[in-house]
Design a protein around this motif. Sequence first.
Motif, short mmCIF file in Angstrom:
data_model
loop_
_atom_site.label_atom_id
_atom_site.label_comp_id
_atom_site.label_asym_id
_atom_site.label_seq_id
_atom_site.Cartn_x
_atom_site.Cartn_y
_atom_site.Cartn_z
N VAL A 244 32.58 35.31 48.87
CA VAL A 244 33.05 35.39 47.49
C VAL A 244 31.93 34.92 46.56
O VAL A 244 31.27 33.91 46.83
CB VAL A 244 34.30 34.51 47.27
CG1 VAL A 244 34.68 34.45 45.79
CG2 VAL A 244 35.47 35.03 48.09
N ALA B 80 31.84 33.67 42.77
CA ALA B 80 32.75 33.25 41.70
C ALA B 80 31.94 33.00 40.43
O ALA B 80 30.93 32.30 40.47
CB ALA B 80 33.52 32.00 42.11
N ALA C 180 35.18 36.77 42.09
CA ALA C 180 36.28 36.02 41.48
C ALA C 180 35.89 35.64 40.05
O ALA C 180 34.75 35.28 39.79
CB ALA C 180 36.59 34.77 42.29
N CYS C 181 36.86 35.72 39.16
CA CYS C 181 36.59 35.40 37.76
C CYS C 181 37.88 34.94 37.08
O CYS C 181 38.95 34.96 37.68
CB CYS C 181 36.01 36.61 37.02
SG CYS C 181 37.14 38.02 36.94
N ARG D 115 38.82 39.58 41.96
CA ARG D 115 40.04 38.78 41.98
C ARG D 115 40.07 37.90 40.73
O ARG D 115 39.17 37.09 40.51
CB ARG D 115 40.12 37.91 43.24
CG ARG D 115 40.36 38.72 44.50
CD ARG D 115 40.62 37.81 45.70
NE ARG D 115 41.01 38.60 46.86
CZ ARG D 115 42.25 38.96 47.13
NH1 ARG D 115 43.24 38.60 46.33
NH2 ARG D 115 42.52 39.67 48.21
N HIS D 116 41.11 38.06 39.91
CA HIS D 116 41.27 37.28 38.70
C HIS D 116 42.11 36.04 39.01
O HIS D 116 43.22 36.15 39.55
CB HIS D 116 41.95 38.11 37.61
CG HIS D 116 41.12 39.28 37.16
ND1 HIS D 116 41.17 40.51 37.80
CD2 HIS D 116 40.22 39.40 36.17
CE1 HIS D 116 40.33 41.34 37.19
NE2 HIS D 116 39.74 40.70 36.20
N VAL D 117 41.56 34.87 38.68
CA VAL D 117 42.21 33.60 39.01
C VAL D 117 42.63 32.92 37.71
O VAL D 117 41.79 32.71 36.83
CB VAL D 117 41.26 32.68 39.80
CG1 VAL D 117 41.99 31.41 40.25
CG2 VAL D 117 40.67 33.43 41.00
N ALA E 165 42.60 27.53 38.62
CA ALA E 165 41.22 27.31 39.09
C ALA E 165 40.80 25.87 38.86
O ALA E 165 40.11 25.27 39.70
CB ALA E 165 40.27 28.27 38.39
N GLN F 286 37.92 29.07 41.64
CA GLN F 286 38.03 30.52 41.81
C GLN F 286 37.60 30.92 43.22
O GLN F 286 38.25 31.76 43.86
CB GLN F 286 37.15 31.22 40.78
CG GLN F 286 37.60 31.06 39.34
CD GLN F 286 36.54 31.55 38.36
OE1 GLN F 286 35.43 31.90 38.74
NE2 GLN F 286 36.89 31.56 37.08
N ALA G 23 40.06 32.74 45.97
CA ALA G 23 39.75 34.08 46.47
C ALA G 23 39.44 34.07 47.96
O ALA G 23 39.83 35.00 48.69
CB ALA G 23 38.57 34.65 45.69
#
Length: 796
Positions: free
Chosen positions: A421, A423, A477-478, A498-500, A505, A777, A781
């Motif tokens: 990932v 992030a 991830a964001c 992937r939206h966190v 977060a 994040q 993810a």
Amino acid sequence: MNAPQRTFAYAPGHDAVMRLRIVATGAVQGVGFRPFVHRLAVSEGLCGFVRNTGDGAVIEVEGDALALERFVARFDTELRHPAQVRERRIERMAACGDEAFAIAASTHERTQFAAVLPDLATCAECLDEIDDPANRRYRYPFTTCVHCGPRFSLIECAPYDRERTAMRRFTMCAACQAEYDDPASRRFHAETNACRRCGPRLALFDAHGRPICMDDDALGQAADALRAGAIVAMKGLGGFQLLADACNDAAVRLLRERKRRPSKPFAIMTPDFDAATALAQVGATEAALLRSAAAPIVLLRAREDAPALAPSVAPSLPWLGIMLPYTPLHHLLMKQLGFPIVATSGNRSGDPIVCDEREAIQTLHGVADLFLIHDRPIVHRVDDSVVRVVAGEPVVIRHARGYAPLVLATQAVDSRGASAVLALGGHGKSAVAAAAGQQIVLGPYIGDLDGSAARTAFAQGTNDMQRLFPMTSPAVACDTHPDYYSTQFAAKLAGEVRHVPHHVAHVLAGMADRGLEAEPVLGVAWDGSGYGGDGTVWGGEFIAVERNRSGYVYRRVAHVLPFRLPGGDAAMREPDRAAFGALHAVFGEAMWSKHVLPPVADAAPEARRVFNAMLARGVHAPLTSSAGRLFDAVSSILGVCRHSSFEGEAALALEAAASRSSQDFALAPAVLRTHANDGMLVADWTPTLAALVEASEAGVDAATLAAAFHDALAQLIADVVVQVTARAATRHVLLTGGCFQNERLASRALARLREAGFEAFTHGRVPPNDGGLAVGQALFATAATHAQCAEHEEKR
């Protein structure tokens, strides 16, 4: 880091000659690890080799079984900081008949992330050398050894060898090469080894980039200019610093004017530890931080009897950000000056720190009078770190030099099957993280992503992370906020995005920091703002988080009562707007009768009409549950801070006011109500604010009310947690978000929670502000992708 486990011991019946292969990961590159292993093996009469790899280090050692057992025992007990083994694996091999022990050429084999060490402050041995007129490194400003000096700021890729660093352009002279090859030397395989004959050099340039002089003359003339009130841009370890005499108010004010930084406090560097203690109150924990290899800026309470500093250094605040010299160049300059200097980031307000001399002369033209530079390239820009002691423990506020990159080991995710990932963090205080297997690596602070220079630096930072910690087709991830530049940048990268959720977060970042990844946790996530996903701005949240087979699941279980914020984001710069929204929530239109309150007293008739309309109709006045904006509101109401020139200024000023309080005063507590529609617990702070307004009208001073407000919110936190956890399983509570940089709020909330029987935490190594978002994040993810892989395997 995890303690290594012994997996080898001599037993009767072993062959007289044995060979062991030891694979070690952790901080084992750039810290004298290979020389340590070499000396240890030779002292036990063993043969074989040690080499760096893309993962860490590999040792093959051969000899008598009892000597091997002693080698392993001493390996565990004699390894010197900052070298640190996170994990090691030992296996027996057939003997090869080696006749000596060698440091072998590095290889690039890689199965996980190698630990790239942060930059290290100058060690005592090197300082003794640069102070010794008889030493060949006398007054040499780039003296280093295996125990100190640049690491992260000059490495290009792992493994850590000279040819993969910025030092490859400097060929060692015969004397330095002899040290490098000598097992008895402190510079045995020191990749940054250099001296005046073969290493980097200093030069002084004028404001237009024209050379003036070099070496000692450059340092001497720069010192003379600082004494005379000039501003000097100095190329340091990870970028440029702007320097000025911290006792010369005219010089400091000129720096503020040129840098366009009207009131944000400047960090200062003192000549030595004694000078720091003369300026500020330094406890044992703060002293250890100042003297540590990280050598961060430490936020300290100013002494009332301190020698005079320029008032413009930290206007109206009782704290000073102090650091000690951390490179030979700093030590030489400060010894020559003998007085504290402002040492602030070499940039214009809003831009990232400048790290290249050509860029500095162009960007800082008109800011600096002189440029003190050197010719060692900076590969990774890295600003100075900032740390504050909260409830007796260090909390990193800005994660940068000396701390970055940070490797976190997480046991919540099985290393098998989880994809890597990348992030991207948030929009403010940006930092990037990489994750693979059971490791998360947090990169250095980059800054706010508003300007083009910051966005260029952010793109470079993502590239740097992927080069130092290679990942195959990582997920991205964001944040969920569509307007964050990092969120928009994520959409441009290859791979699954992937939206966190912002505050989730925050909670997960603290969980990773405190080793709570596998525990159910109630997170108290308080900050200025975050995307809520329900049409409101969040920032006063209580979020339950736990791990299950599908990854991390979360639930918003309580929040601070929302109020309207006229003008939305404009309230970040104008605390009066937050004040009008909060007062309207308490008094409605009757708030305009509160003439003793500064924002009301100063509001013109037209402004009253406009704000009334916005608040009554909800036009351009979003609802927010932000605790940060509530602090801004009270700061304005009490006349403490009415205009903000930097993020968090109003809240910081309110904390400063509270620190001046000399008496106890209690405000009405918040009322906890359960929302009829969804069962959500809402903490109604309006009785507290009404009591504060009444006390202010009665003449109670601002400092007393500021302190009482902090204490009321700390009690609010404890009350909500007690009620929420009455029907939940967790006893772990985590305070996270930018509001908990506030020492008074955090320490009092932690105390109340612990008194109530909870295991309460805040952050340590990972910043509680948006600078830590990327860690949360990455954890979210990684857990989700691992769960998907596990589900896929079960269906096969």
